[in-house]
Each structure stands twice: as C-alpha cells, then as structure tokens.
Design an enzyme around this catalytic site. Structure first.
Site, PDB file in Angstrom:
ATOM      1  N   CYS A  23       0.767  -1.291   0.008  1.00 57.02           N
ATOM      2  CA  CYS A  23       0.070  -0.053  -0.037  1.00 57.02           C
ATOM      3  C   CYS A  23       0.851   1.282   0.090  1.00 57.02           C
ATOM      4  O   CYS A  23       1.400   1.491   0.943  1.00 57.02           O
ATOM      5  CB  CYS A  23      -0.998  -0.014   1.127  1.00 57.02           C
ATOM      6  SG  CYS A  23      -1.777   1.327   1.396  1.00 57.02           S
ATOM      7  N   CYS A  62      -0.257   3.972   2.106  1.00 57.63           N
ATOM      8  CA  CYS A  62      -0.065   4.025   3.499  1.00 57.63           C
ATOM      9  C   CYS A  62       1.267   4.021   3.901  1.00 57.63           C
ATOM     10  O   CYS A  62       1.504   4.953   5.104  1.00 57.63           O
ATOM     11  CB  CYS A  62      -0.545   2.551   4.266  1.00 57.63           C
ATOM     12  SG  CYS A  62      -1.899   1.879   3.315  1.00 57.63           S
ATOM     13  N   ASP A  63       2.029   3.752   3.205  1.00 59.30           N
ATOM     14  CA  ASP A  63       3.597   3.364   3.680  1.00 59.30           C
ATOM     15  C   ASP A  63       4.868   4.436   2.766  1.00 59.30           C
ATOM     16  O   ASP A  63       5.935   4.464   3.184  1.00 59.30           O
ATOM     17  CB  ASP A  63       4.165   2.013   3.617  1.00 59.30           C
ATOM     18  CG  ASP A  63       3.183   1.217   4.558  1.00 59.30           C
ATOM     19  OD1 ASP A  63       2.837   1.688   5.472  1.00 59.30           O
ATOM     20  OD2 ASP A  63       3.103  -0.081   4.187  1.00 59.30           O
TER      21      ASP A  63
END
Ligand code: NAP
Length: 314
Positions: A137, A140-141
């Site tokens: 992701c 997200c990261d």
C-alpha cells in the site's frame, strides 16, 4: 455481551457495493444493518486521487468519497456496525450471522460485499521483510521511503498508480513487470513513461528480497529474466507489491458456490447466488471490471433484488 438483532437485510462489507446496497435498501424501508469489516470503506480508503468516479468535475480523494457514501447511507437510515462478521449460516431462512463483538443477526436477506484483498508474491523472503521495506500500500507507507530507491512489482493500474504516487517521496522508482506490455490504462502508461524518476524493467520477476537482519531492513532485490533465466541484483530499500487482488470469501467457503479462484458465482444479469435470499456485489464476485462505479451498480442491483425477494417470500 451477546445481543440478537432481527432484520430484513444484513449487508456485509463497506466498500462502494456495500454502501450503495445500504442506500437503496434503506430507501426501500428495509432498515438494513451494515457490518463494516476489517477495513471500513474498503480499498478506496487506501488510494488517493480518484478521477473516474462519475459526478465530480475535479479530482477527488478515495477516503473522502467513502466518507460521503457512508454519510449518505446513514442519513437514509442504515444501522452501521464497526465490527467483523465471523460466522454465517445459510442453511435455513431467515439466515443467521454472528460478529466478533457478539451480535447475532437473524435476517431475511444477506448482501455479501466483502470486496478483495491485495495479493502477495508468496516467496519466503517477502514474508521476512513485510513491514520492514515491503508493503502492498503506497498511500499507507510511501511516506517512509523518502529519498530512497524503490521498486514496484506489477503491470496493472494499481502498480502504475503506486509507482506514480511514490515519486512524491522516492528518489527513484523502478517498475518491475513480468511481461513486455502493461495492462494499465493508456493514460496512466503515458504518465509513467514520461516521468523522469521512473524506470521500467520488463520481463523480470522477483526471485529474492535481500537485506540485513539487524535492524531488519531491505537492501536489494534479486530479479530473474523470464526469457533467459539470468539473474541481476538491484539496490532497493523499498518494494511495493501491486499484483492484483483475491476476493475476501474465506468466511463463505463451502457455504456458497464459488469459482476456482474463490469468487462468488451469481446468476447472469443478477447478483443472486445459488442460495435464494443471498446476494453478492462488487469485487467479491467480479474479476473483470473491479471498478468503484461497477461495484456501486451491483450494490444497487443486490438491494433491489433483496427487496423483491422479501416482498415475494414474507
Ligand atoms: P490487475 O489489473 O489484475 O494487474 C495485476 C498485475 O500484476 C498484472 O500486470 C499481472 O501481470 C501482475 N501479476 C500478477 N501476479 C503476478 C505475480 N505473481 N508476479 C508478478 N506479477 C504478477 O490488478 P490491479 O492493478 O490491482 O487492478 C485490479 C483492478 O482494479 C483492475 O480492473 C483495474 O483496472 C482496477 N483499478 C482501477 C484503477 C483506476 O481506475 N484508477 C486503479 C487501480 C485498480 P500480467 O499483466 O502479466 O498478468
């Protein structure tokens, strides 16, 4: 504490299919209950720009779109449960479902809209570095990979979007694809090829992720050329796997008809499964289109079919 709720329609899942089913079921006065699942809002909550959901002249954000769908579903009368369905029984109607927090639903119809989850390469070294350099992701990261060299694995829309997004942080992004053609939309391909930070390595797959143990961190990736089997090692401290999705159907295994890839099978031109009163909508049953707008359309169909079923059978 255990609690029993009797209802007309239980919706499992909170992506575009689940929320749209909720909006239609609530407006049909079926007072639906929706159980959100592990990732409330579904896959769109881990994307950024959405440019292809009709109705918006400007680029919108995936998480915002899902918030709006939720608000709309609540406004028209959906009961929302931030919970996970852990058991279903389809043997007799009304059906039974139970959640992690102890709610027992007795329901005349069920709409399954549990969506799909990111797929992994499933090689041993991937497990070792998951969360320590390897992610599925980018939104997200991505932030954790500022000024680093990153690879993205895959050749579909997700891989190309992730690669483009990661250029906001990384110094270089290398897309590694197993063929010599991308599956992604042409407009995304153009952006990818024209981006000065992005390179593409064609006809290669990942053989191994290599890094240090203390601290656990990724350093290099060993790639294999699928045409001549030669190997090469490239520097990368981040790897994003974007190779598609699998339907989230483990809860329904042996309880409902699925195909050999575990997608729920529905009747042609319908969301009805092999069990009357149980419907499936969105990515959990669709491996062809997998768009927010098609999932929403199927959610609408499922609610209308559930309404008809209840009117005819109760
Ligand atoms: P996808 O279209 O199925 O693409 C998966 C990619 O990963 C393919 O290029 C595939 O290679 C590759 N792949 C699969 N297994 C692999 C493995 N074991 N090793 C190496 N490569 C592997 O998946 P997606 O990109 O996640 O997209 C899923 C759906 O969502 C699609 O319908 C897509 O259009 C949609 N989507 C839309 C948007 C948008 O509209 N903005 C954004 C994201 C996703 P091959 O090409 O060789 O099969």
């Amino acid at each position: 504490m255990r609690k029993t709720i009797e209802t007309d329609v239980l919706i499992i899942g909170s992506g575009p299919a689940g929320y749209t089913a909720a909006i239609y079921a609530a407006r049909a006065n079926l007072k639906p209950h929706l159980v959100s699942g592990l990732e409330p809002g579904g896959q769109l909550t881990i994307t950024t720009d959405v440019e292809n959901y009709p109705g918006f002249g400007e680029v919108i954000q995936g998480p915002w779109l899902m918030e709006q769908m939720k608000e709309q579903a609540l406004k028209v009368g959906t009961e929302f449960h931030n919970d996970i369905v852990s058991k279903v029984e389809f043997d007799k109607n009304p059906f039974y479902a139970e959640t992690d927090s102890g709610i027992e639903f007795i329901t005349k119809a069920i709409i399954i809209a549990t969506g799909a989850q990111a797929r992994w390469l499933n090689i041993e070294s991937e497990n070792k570095f998951k969360g320590f350099g390897i992610s599925a992701c980018a939104t997200c990261d991505g932030f954790f990979f500022k000024d680093q060299n990153i690879i993205v694995v895959g050749g579909g829309n997700s891989a190309v979007e992730e690669a483009l997004y990661l250029t906001n942080f990384a110094s270089t992004v290398t897309l590694v694809h197993r063929r010599d053609k991308l599956r992604a939309e042409k407009i995304l391909q153009e952006r990818l090829f024209n981006h000065p930070k992005i390179d593409v390595i064609w006809n290669h797959v990942v053989n191994e992720f290599i890094g240090s143990d203390e601290p656990l961190s990724l350093k290099e990736v060993k790639l294999r050329n699928v045409n001549d089997n030669t190997e090469k090692v490239i520097n990368a401290t981040g790897a994003f796997i974007a190779i598609g999705h699998d339907p989230a159907t483990s809860l329904f295994k042996n309880k409902i008809k699925m195909d050999d890839e575990n997608y729920i099978i529905t009747k042609p031109d319908s969301t009805e499964t092999n069990i009357k009163g149980v419907y499936a909508a969105g990515d959990v049953k669709d491996k062809v289109f997998r768009q927010a707008v098609t999932a929403a359309g199927m959610g609408c169909m499922a609610a209308l079919e559930a309404e008809k079923y209840i009117a005819e059978n109760y």
